[in-house]
Design a protein around this motif. Structure first.
Motif: not given
Length: 129
Positions: A70-92
């Motif tokens: 919808h034009p009035q919607a605020n959409v926020i993407g949640m960039q998962p941790r672990g894609l930076d190669g530093i932090e471990p990705p979520c496993t559960s």
């Protein structure tokens, strides 16, 4: 014999530089949480939509979805941790939820919210849906 040069008395020596490096405060560690990145700025009339990509995907995969809201919607993407190669990705699902919750509460402390999880590309169950 090779010629040697002496440092001027006012120049720090290497040992002093090393000691100063160890005495300096450590660099801040990147947050272990998911990052929230606005994908679409709408208006104040609708609850924000938080989108979580599937396992191994980034928020780039959510851009078409964000534009289709919808034009009035605020959409926020949640960039998962672990894609930076530093932090471990979520496993559960539990660790993914725990990493997302602080960002959601910061963006929408009084609710309501909408939460959208996208399955991984291969259709398998991932921590982010």
């Amino acid at each position: 014999m090779l010629p040697t040069l002496r440092c001027a008395d006012d120049e720090p020596d290497v040992a002093g530089w090393v000691a100063g490096t160890f005495a300096a405060p450590p660099l801040p560690k990147p947050p272990a949480a998911t990052q929230s990145i606005p994908l679409k700025i709408g208006g104040p009339l609708r609850a924000p939509v938080f989108c979580i990509p599937g396992a191994g995907a980034s928020i780039v995969s959510l851009l078409d979805l964000a534009q289709a809201t919808h034009p009035q919607a605020n959409v926020i993407g949640m960039q998962p941790r672990g894609l930076d190669g530093i932090e471990p990705p979520c496993t559960s699902v539990e660790t993914a939820a725990a990493s997302i919750l602080p960002q959601v509460l910061q963006a929408a402390p009084h609710g309501p919210i909408r939460l959208v999880g996208i399955p991984s590309a291969d259709g398998s169950r991932s921590p982010s849906h």
